[in-house]
Design an enzyme around this catalytic site. Structure first.
Site: not given
Length: 389
Positions: A5, A35, A111-112, A168
């Protein structure tokens, strides 16, 4: 290493170092389901600082950590705290693979993608998310464990994409009522199979709806999140032992995992009950309304059209739910199709007609656990609860 992100969709990326140098960078690969993103400095560079990777599996609540980042554009900020919890999930998008390290080290917007390191300076997580009501720090932050990020990173670098193992199945947690219905020991851990997808590895290996998986490839699983992460970390094409409980008995099957396919997931075709549809009353209200507050009817062509129910679906459709009833509290909705009912100590009853449904409901005693197989908008799940007096 950073967050998807942070760099996803970027036209240009610039990497700034603490010594004042800056470089242009490009994306090597991204993975939205964890992410995680990998970027690469384009130009030759010397004396680049290196983060040494630690072992996030060794982290325990109470361990000291430092969080590094650029909160509110304040470059190279370091905050300290402890590991508050490990193995956190149910944060953000439920489709993501989650196994977060929770920390009380101050993490804020900016901080990401920053490092979470242990007291030896080893990288053990990538700061990715905060819990907040104010938009700022509230003592709860989350980091992707480096062990999860490492295999995603290696796949992106060496394979160009992330390959995940795939069983599955649809999965659910196991509660006390489920244990009783299935004849499991009190406190037994595992993951309930809500449904099995047609033609997928689980069906080919003989795994059934209502089975409880307790380990995969000799790694125990006690929650749906644990099962998803363990299976995803295994290379597609590998055959692994899956230990499960069926009717209270332990058994092991060999499953050759396939690769997670988003296109297949969107279709979501499931294996269906072999019971044949009976012709009977066109619509009826059983004593289910008095017992827990819902009314059902046959699946006529008109009813199928009204609720968008496919021609292959067998069962009875819920046409009314009393908002103040136990049925509403257990999550039943108008348009749900009830396919089977299983009562503790008895075989499942396929409810292909109102007559079948009424016969099954009459057998349910107050305070007795019961399991309903429910289809909703093409997806099947198991609803287990105790019928209140």
């Amino acid at each position: 290493l950073t967050n998807n992100h942070v760099v996803g969709g970027a036209d240009e990326i610039e990497v700034k170092l603490n010594d004042g140098r800056s470089f242009q960078a490009e994306i090597v690969g991204t993975d939205s389901l964890t992410d995680v993103a990998v970027i690469k400095i384009k130009e030759p560079a010397k004396d680049l600082p290196v983060s040494y990777l630690g072992d996030s599996d060794k982290m325990r609540p109470g361990d000291w950590v430092l969080a590094v980042g650029n909160p509110f554009s304040l470059a190279s900020t370091v905050t300290s705290g402890i590991v508050s919890a490990v193995g956190r999930s149910d944060q953000g998008d439920p489709r993501m693979y989650q196994n977060f390290i929770q920390t009380d080290a101050a993490i804020n917007p900016g901080n990401s993608g920053g490092a979470l390191v242990n007291i030896d300076g080893e990288l053990i997580g990538i700061n990715t998310m905060i819990y907040t009501r104010s938009g700022g720090y509230m003592g709860i932050g989350f980091a992707i464990p480096i062990n999860m990020a490492r295999w995603v990173m290696e796949d992106l670098i060496y394979e160009g994409k992330v390959s995940r193992g795939w069983l599955g199945v649809t999965i659910q947690p196991v509660d006390d009522a489920t244990r009783e219905v299935l004849g499991l020991e009190r406190g037994a851990r595992g993951v309930l199979i809500g449904d099995v997808l047609k033609g997928e590895p689980a069906e080919k290996a003989g795994i059934r709806r209502g089975d409880v998986i307790i380990s995969v490839n000799d790694r125990s699983v006690g929650s749906p999140n644990e099962l998803r992460n363990v299976v995803a970390s295994i290379n597609p094409g590998k055959e692994v032992p899956v230990k499960l409980l069926r009717n209270g008995k332990e058994m092991t099957v060999k499953v050759k995992l396939s690769e997670r396919d988003e296109a297949k997931l969107s279709k979501g075709e499931t294996s269906t009950s072999k019971a044949e549809e009976e012709k009977g009353e066109s619509a009826a209200q059983s004593n289910a309304f008095e017992k827990f507050g819902l009314t059902v009817s046959e699946l006529s062509s008109e009813v199928r059209g009204k609720y968008g129910i496919g021609a292959q679906t067998k069962g009875v459709v819920v046409t009314q739910v009393d908002e103040a009833s136990q049925a509403a509290q257990e999550g039943f909705r108008e348009g749900d199709v009830i396919r089977e009912i299983r009562i503790k100590g008895k075989e499942s009853i396929a409810t292909v007609s109102v007559k079948d449904f009424t016969r099954a409901v009459k057998q349910i005693k107050p305070e007795e656990p019961v399991m309903f197989t429910v289809e909703r908008q093409g997806s099947i799940f198991l609803s287990t609860f105790r019928l209140r007096k």
